[in-house]
Structure formats: structure tokens, C-alpha cells
Design an enzyme around this catalytic site. Structure first.
Site, PDB file in Angstrom:
ATOM      1  N   LYS A 195    -127.154   5.796  67.580  1.00  0.00           N
ATOM      2  CA  LYS A 195    -128.045   6.214  68.663  1.00  0.00           C
ATOM      3  C   LYS A 195    -127.236   6.864  69.772  1.00  0.00           C
ATOM      4  O   LYS A 195    -126.130   6.424  70.105  1.00  0.00           O
ATOM      5  CB  LYS A 195    -128.819   5.001  69.185  1.00  0.00           C
ATOM      6  CG  LYS A 195    -129.915   5.327  70.190  1.00  0.00           C
ATOM      7  CD  LYS A 195    -130.695   4.068  70.562  1.00  0.00           C
ATOM      8  CE  LYS A 195    -131.808   4.348  71.559  1.00  0.00           C
ATOM      9  NZ  LYS A 195    -132.560   3.114  71.914  1.00  0.00           N
ATOM     10  N   SER A 234    -137.384   3.330  71.549  1.00  0.00           N
ATOM     11  CA  SER A 234    -136.694   4.586  71.806  1.00  0.00           C
ATOM     12  C   SER A 234    -135.692   4.985  70.718  1.00  0.00           C
ATOM     13  O   SER A 234    -135.149   6.087  70.734  1.00  0.00           O
ATOM     14  CB  SER A 234    -135.943   4.487  73.146  1.00  0.00           C
ATOM     15  OG  SER A 234    -134.965   3.454  73.106  1.00  0.00           O
ATOM     16  N   SER A 258    -137.208  -1.465  71.199  1.00  0.00           N
ATOM     17  CA  SER A 258    -136.775  -0.116  70.839  1.00  0.00           C
ATOM     18  C   SER A 258    -136.094  -0.009  69.484  1.00  0.00           C
ATOM     19  O   SER A 258    -135.853   1.101  69.010  1.00  0.00           O
ATOM     20  CB  SER A 258    -135.845   0.442  71.920  1.00  0.00           C
ATOM     21  OG  SER A 258    -136.570   0.706  73.100  1.00  0.00           O
TER      22      SER A 258
END
Length: 486
Positions: free
Chosen positions: A65, A140, A164
Site C-alpha cells: 500500500k 482505503s 481499511s
């Protein structure tokens, strides 16, 4: 296969890059390393492992990420604010993965500064769902979930502040673990809300989750919030006959789609029939459920407004050459802060308001009190059970644009997930089934440091129920319509 010579490094890496090319419309990566660089590094790792070096993750490609720093590889947090930021060091989790023989494939797309639930709020464009590109994958950590789902590498890393990891895992049809708070180092994670967030893995099988956690879990002297434990193998393992409870009042909450609730409940009772696990029901209390979400957002936004205050263009933020010289400080500051997206600005405003004089007692401090009540209630419910099952998503994945136009609706997508972050307990998202052909998920939560227990339960679930399903081989060619779930 790589170590035995059955599969060549070049063939393997080419296959991965072809998968990514066929899925370009999903926009899963912000920065993808050059194919030849990945081949070179992977070839070196395979050679070292073949000579007998202890490299438990030799040959594993990892998608990271874009809010986890990687030395020499751009880390943007999906924001124009950090568009040119090249970190001079690796996050602890990246350092440990590389030391174990893993090779970083690239940096995945996400909501800007991890603030969002759909992975649409990126300065580099929205992420598409691998089952239906016109739908969202959740956020996210949407890019990481998509990378795991399509097979872009062995595993992916995400961060979880209020769901997330688990929400995109549910909507992308993969497994995702939010570890116990303090089990995994946050050193090198660009901060959103320090007291809530944790780094964790996403993968197509829980055995891959375990493999990564054996490497990244454990104390880190550079992160004062990490727990002083030796590592993964010291954690409790699954009991002979697990006792599992359904969180009944969340399953029946008006904010949870009935179709999702039915899929989760069906999965749980299949465990009883197939594996003979003891199944029961518990309730957290409607007041706790109703208060958890607003308390979470007050705390998260307050911490975010404090953390993002550092982006002024002096120490952190864009280089000064992007701003007009010889202007007043207020103008400079304003020009720099314009680089934040509108959702980040909203959370800074709301967090600053919650911490301001006259409102701190009524909002922030009250949220901290509620947080303690939530934690006490969760630990009380978990006391007599090995794990509690609840949805990891409140609905099937919405179409792009549906949720972000209504902030309250977008925030409500985290309803089922924020409980674990407020309480600091481990939570593991597992595929549960589909609604209208689109993946939805359940999650297992347990007492602190029962992470290994949850993963072992998930391994048994996957081995017997086979819940993971491959997404379409070429998602960009999928034509979603009313007939197939769109």
C-alpha cells in the site's frame, strides 16, 4: 517451483506483469517497478535460497500500500502532496519482508492518506472492483485487495484504521487481517490515526496470511507501541473444538443489508454442520453499536488533523519550487494545503473543530470515554468464546460515485469494522459468499493476541468450505449489467 527450477524467474515475472496488464482498468497500482528490476532482484533471491540461505519468503512478490514507505520507491499516499516523495528508508514491515526473501512489486492505489472507504478518493484515479470494474473494491486499501485478488504477486500489505483492510477484502473476495494493536510495527507507516491503525496482509488463502505474519509480527524498538512479544509462534493456537458466536445485534442492525446478513449467517451454520464447531449467539448492545461509529470518526479525524499539520512545504510536502517565492507565510501555507483532496480537507476541518476550545470536552474527550466503553463491551463478549463472527461489509459494493457523494453514507460503510479498531482486538475478513454475483465477507474477531488462532480457524474454514473464488481472468472485459449484478 522457482527453487526447483520447474518455473523460471523470467517466466514467472512475465506472467505476473501480464496479469497486471490485463487488469489495467482496475488502476490497482500507483507505482509499478520495472519488470527487469523485479526479475533481477528475484533471480538473486532464488540463487541465495538455492545455496541454503534462510529465506522463508524466497520468490514471493509483495504489493505494498502506498502509505507504507519503501526505500528508493516513490510513496505518495495517493496524494499530490507527496507526488515526488522518495523515502530514504524502508518501513519495518518492508525491511522484514525483504530480509526474508520477498521482493516488492510496486505500490498500490488507495484513498488519499487512507481517508476513505471506497478507494475512489485517490489523486491518481479510482480503483475498480475485480469482479465488476464499475463497482468499488472498498477502501482505503483497495489497490492492495485488488492486487491480491487478481494474483499480482503472492500477497499484499494494507493498513487498517477502521476497516481499511477488511472492507476491501470483503468486496474483492480475499482474506485480510487487522492484527492486534501493537503486534505489527507501524514504523514507516504514514500516520493517519496512530491509536487505531495497524498494518496487515491481504491474500487469497489464509495460509499466505500466516506466512507473512510469521515474518512481520513482533516487537520493534523503533515503534514504542509494539508489544514485547517474540513473534507469531508464541501466540495461542486454535482449540480442539472451537466455540464461535454470531454477533446477533449487528447482524440485525438496520444499517446492515439483509442479504449480507443472510450470507454470513449461512456461512456460520455451515461451520457447525461441516466441522462440528460449537455455535452460539451474543449481543454487544444497540447503544454500543450506535455510539461506536461517531466516536471512531471523532477520534480518527482529531488525530488526522494533528498528523497532517506537518505538511507545510517546509519539512514535509511538495518542494518549495512549486510555490511562488517571496510571498507571505499565510499565502505559502494556503498554496501548499491546496494540494490536499477535498475529503482530507474535510477531515482536517472536522478534527480541528473537535479539538478546539469549547468543543474538546463535548466531542473528543467524550469520544475517548465511549471508546473505553466499546472496548470493555467487546472484551466482555469475547471472554467466553474463541471467536465472534460478524459481517465485514454492510452491503454489496456500491457503484463508483454512489457513496462518495454522500459523506455520511460513506462513513456508515465502516459500521461493522470500527469496533475492532476501537477495542484493539484482531479481526480477520474471510469470503462468505456473494450477493447478486458480487463478493461479500464475514469477519472473525477474538481477544487480543489471538491472531494466530483466527488465522488457523480461517485455514480450516477455507479447506472445508472453499469460500475463495477466482475473479474473472480479464476483468476489464467484464460487461456489468442489471442481469449480472450491476
Amino acid at each position: 517451483m522457482l527453487l526447483s527450477g520447474e518455473l523460471s524467474v523470467d517466466e514467472y515475472v512475465a506472467r505476473i506483469y501480464e496479469v497486471i496488464r490485463k487488469s489495467e482498468c482496475l488502476n490497482a497500482f500507483i507505482t509499478l517497478r520495472k519488470q527487469e528490476d523485479v526479475e533481477k532482484e528475484l533471480r538473486s533471491v532464488v540463487e541465495r535460497a538455492s545455496r541454503g540461505d534462510n529465506l522463508p519468503l524466497a520468490g514471493v512478490l509483495v504489493a505494498v500500500k502506498d502509505n507504507i514507505v519503501t526505500k528508493g520507491l516513490r510513496t505518495t499516499c495517493a496524494s499530490r502532496m507527496l507526488e515526488e516523495f522518495i523515502p530514504p528508508y524502508n518501513a519495518t514491515v518492508v525491511e522484514r519482508l525483504v530480509r526474508a526473501g520477498a521482493v516488492i512489486l510496486g505500490k498500490t492505489n488507495m484513498d488519499e492518506f487512507a481517508m476513505g472507504s471506497t478507494s475512489e478518493l485517490s489523486a491518481y484515479g479510482p480503483v475498480g472492483n475485480p469482479w465488476c470494474p464499475s463497482r468499488v473494491p472498498g477502501g482505503s486499501s483497495g489497490g492492495s485487495a485488488v492486487a491480491a485478488a487478481i494474483g499480482a504477486g503472492g500477497v499484499a500489505l494494507g493498513s487498517d484504521t477502521g476497516g481499511s483492510i477488511r472492507l476491501p477484502a470483503a468486496w474483492s473476495g480475499v482474506y485480510g487481517l487487522k492484527p492486534t494493536y501493537g503486534l505489527v510495527s507501524r514504523y514507516g507507516l504514514v500516520a493517519y490515526a496512530d491509536s487505531l491503525e495497524q498494518i496487515g496482509p491481504l491474500a487469497r488463502h489464509p495460509r499466505d496470511i500466516a506466512m507473512v505474519m510469521e515474518v512481520i509480527a513482533g516487537f520493534d524498538e523503533r515503534d514504542s507501541t509494539t508489544l514485547r512479544i517474540g513473534g507469531w509462534r508464541e501466540l495461542p493456537s486454535r482449540p480442539v473444538r472451537p466455540r464461535i458466536a454470531i454477533l446477533r445485534d449487528l447482524l440485525e442492525h438496520p444499517g446492515v443489508d439483509e442479504r449480507v446478513a443472510k450470507v454470513v449467517e449461512k456461512m456460520v451454520y455451515r461451520l457447525s454442520e461441516s466441522l462440528g464447531w460449537d455455535i452460539g449467539e451474543v449481543k454487544l448492545g444497540s447503544e454500543i453499536l450506535d455510539l461506536a461509529l461517531p466516536a471512531y470518526y471523532v477520534i480518527a479525524m482529531s488525530e488526522a488533523s494533528s498528523n497532517l499539520a506537518r505538511y507545510t512545504g517546509i519539512l514535509y510536502g511538495p518542494p518549495g519550487r512549486k510555490i511562488v517565492d517571496n510571498v507571505p507565510w499565510t499565502r505559502w501555507f494556503s498554496e501548499v494545503r491546496k494540494l490536499f483532496g477535498w475529503e482530507v480537507k474535510r477531515r482536517i476541518f472536522m478534527g480541528a473543530f473537535a479539538l478546539s476550545a469549547g468543543y474538546r470536552d463535548a466531542l473528543y474527550e467524550k469520544a475517548l470515554i465511549i471508546r473505553r466503553r466499546v472496548k470493555d463491551a467487546v472484551l466482555r463478549v469475547l471472554k467466553n468464546w474463541d471467536a465472534v463472527v460478524l459481517p465485514s461489509c454492510v452491503s454489496p459494493p456500491p457503484r463508483k460515485g454512489e457513496a462518495i457523494g454522500d459523506p455520511l453514507r460513506m462513513y456508515a460503510l465502516d459500521l461493522a469494522n470500527v469496533i475492532a479498531n476501537l477495542a484493539g482486538v484482531p479481526a480477520l475478513a474471510v469470503p462468505a459468499g456473494t450477493v447478486d454475483g458480487l463478493p461479500v465477507g464475514a469477519q472473525l474477531i477474538s481477544q487480543p493476541l489471538n491472531d494466530r488462532l483466527l488465522v488457523e480457524l480461517a485455514i480450516e474454514i477455507e479447506d472445508h468450505l472453499h469460500l475463495y473464488r477466482e475473479p474473472p481472468e480479464e476483468p476489464c472485459k467484464v460487461k456489468c449489467g442489471e442481469a449480472d449484478g450491476e
